[in-house]
Design a protein around this motif. Structure first.
Motif, PDB file in Angstrom:
ATOM      1  N   ALA A  20     -11.124  25.582   5.222  1.00 53.53           N
ATOM      2  CA  ALA A  20     -12.559  25.800   5.025  1.00 53.53           C
ATOM      3  C   ALA A  20     -12.810  27.082   4.239  1.00 53.53           C
ATOM      4  CB  ALA A  20     -13.274  25.856   6.378  1.00 53.53           C
ATOM      5  N   GLN A  79     -15.615  23.668   9.550  1.00 51.83           N
ATOM      6  CA  GLN A  79     -16.487  23.282   8.446  1.00 51.83           C
ATOM      7  C   GLN A  79     -17.911  23.779   8.676  1.00 51.83           C
ATOM      8  OE1 GLN A  79     -16.453  18.917   8.167  1.00 51.83           O
ATOM      9  NE2 GLN A  79     -18.521  18.866   9.002  1.00 51.83           N
ATOM     10  N   ALA A  84     -19.816  23.208   5.124  1.00 52.73           N
ATOM     11  CA  ALA A  84     -19.205  22.209   4.250  1.00 52.73           C
ATOM     12  C   ALA A  84     -19.814  20.825   4.473  1.00 52.73           C
ATOM     13  CB  ALA A  84     -17.695  22.158   4.492  1.00 52.73           C
TER      14      ALA A  84
END
Length: 378
Positions: A20, A79, A84
């Motif tokens: 990430a 994430q 994300a």
């Protein structure tokens, strides 16, 4: 109570955090937004598949070992830290859970391997109104000679604008609001009669309204028994709420870290603003709420993996706490950054926008508090 990751889960967490940080930083989401991708990122999806992240809760063979939902929770938290936009929640958690819990042997054989390999992505087509209400389903699935014909409208379907397959919740019996009479169907997103209206969202993740007009599916598309889809949907939504809470925990942690760094570097009147007692109190409150939420999320993840009987209560507790947390921290992040926090050039606004979407998905804090009370949690 202590929740300790196994050695394998800890390694998975480290890998997810590094990926990430290096491959999906916030700058990556900003770049996707600026080019109008609206959350569609096939290149990153392929990398996630290569790491095996889509198959974390899917055993290699029946009875095989997995990292469990606790392992997937570490990926979702990672994430969440960088906001994300990936298909992991919808595909690796929701779809994989639904097929494992309710799928036939043929459906499992066809789809689980494709999910694990990143070859197919899914979206849960559930809500039909402005707010989360899982039984308020009016979409009809009428039995015909060779299967079912589906008609209805699904609103704000996360990943619905780029998913390959839809899990459609429709009514085969009763009226909107009834728990009994719901059925789940596997529907290709490009099936005749399926219309996808892509939505540009404030959090740059995207979503879709999906219209089903005389969509014919065969009997084999039915996921689980007809009329009894709620028995599959309920535990799937519990897992979805827990996974969303893990992602929100990551978002809140990153926003808090960003705020703390600013407090320790920004000077006003010749002093670091982190030395001001009022700001210290606000930072301390955020820290306490973070740690409390972390325990709630860990307990819920662990309960699913252990097959505990109180998963529903713990899911609502985790989602309610995470919703309140991410709202608090995203607000404080913007406010404590002052004027710069309100600009697009700075990062705090991204966390606030994403927080508002996260809070609403799979039940708001108030929805889950009410549910927790009904389940006897108080």
């Amino acid at each position: 109570m202590s929740f300790v990751l196994t050695e394998d889960q800890e390694m998975l967490r480290e890998t997810a955090m590094a990926f990430a940080r290096d491959e999906m930083p916030l700058a990556h989401l900003r770049a996707l937004r600026d080019k109008g991708a609206n959350g569609k990122d096939p290149a990153t999806r392929r990398k996630l598949a290569e790491l095996g992240f889509f198959g974390v809760i899917i055993p290699d063979e029946p009875g095989g070992e997995t990292f469990g939902l606790t392992g997937l929770g570490q990926i979702l938290e990672a994430q969440g830290r960088t906001l994300a936009a990936t298909p992991l929640l919808q595909t690796a958690l929701i779809a994989a859970s639904a097929i494992q819990l309710g799928g036939s042997a043929a459906q499992k054989a066809e789809w689980l391997a494709k999910i694990a390999g990143g070859e197919a992505t899914f979206a849960l087509a559930l809500d039909e109104g402005a707010h989360f209400s899982p039984y308020n389903i009016a979409t009809e699935a009428e039995r015909d000679g060779q299967g079912y014909t589906l008609n209805g409208l699904k609103k704000y379907v996360p990943d619905g604008h780029h998913a390959d397959m839809l899990i459609v919740v429709a009514r085969t019996f009763g009226e909107a609001g009834d728990r009994h009479g719901l059925s789940l169907f596997l529907v290709p997103a490009n099936a005749k009669g399926v219309s996808v209206q892509e939505l540009k969202t404030a959090d740059s993740h995207g979503a879709a309204h999906i219209t089903l007009e005389n969509v014919h599916v065969r009997e084999s598309a039915l996921l689980g028994p007809a009329d009894e889809g709620a028995d599959i949907l309920d535990p799937v939504l519990d897992r979805a709420a827990i996974g969303q809470a893990a992602e929100m925990l990551g978002s809140a942690q990153a926003a808090f870290d960003m705020t703390l760094e600013y407090l320790n570097n920004r000077k006003q009147f010749g002093q670091l603003i982190g030395s001001f007692q009022s700001l210290q109190h606000r930072a301390a409150k955020m820290f306490v709420e973070l740690e409390m939420t972390r325990s709630c999320v860990a307990a819920a993840l662990s309960a699913v993996d252990a097959g505990k009987s109180d998963v529903a209560e713990l899911a609502s507790l985790a989602k309610a706490k995470a919703s309140e947390l991410v709202h608090l921290v995203s607000n404080e992040c913007v406010q404590m950054h002052g004027g710069i926090g309100m600009t697009d050039a700075a990062d705090p606004g991204f966390y606030m926008k994403r927080a508002r979407a996260q809070e609403a998905l799979y039940g708001s804090a108030s929805w889950h508090r009410d549910r927790y009370a009904r389940l006897g949690g108080y």
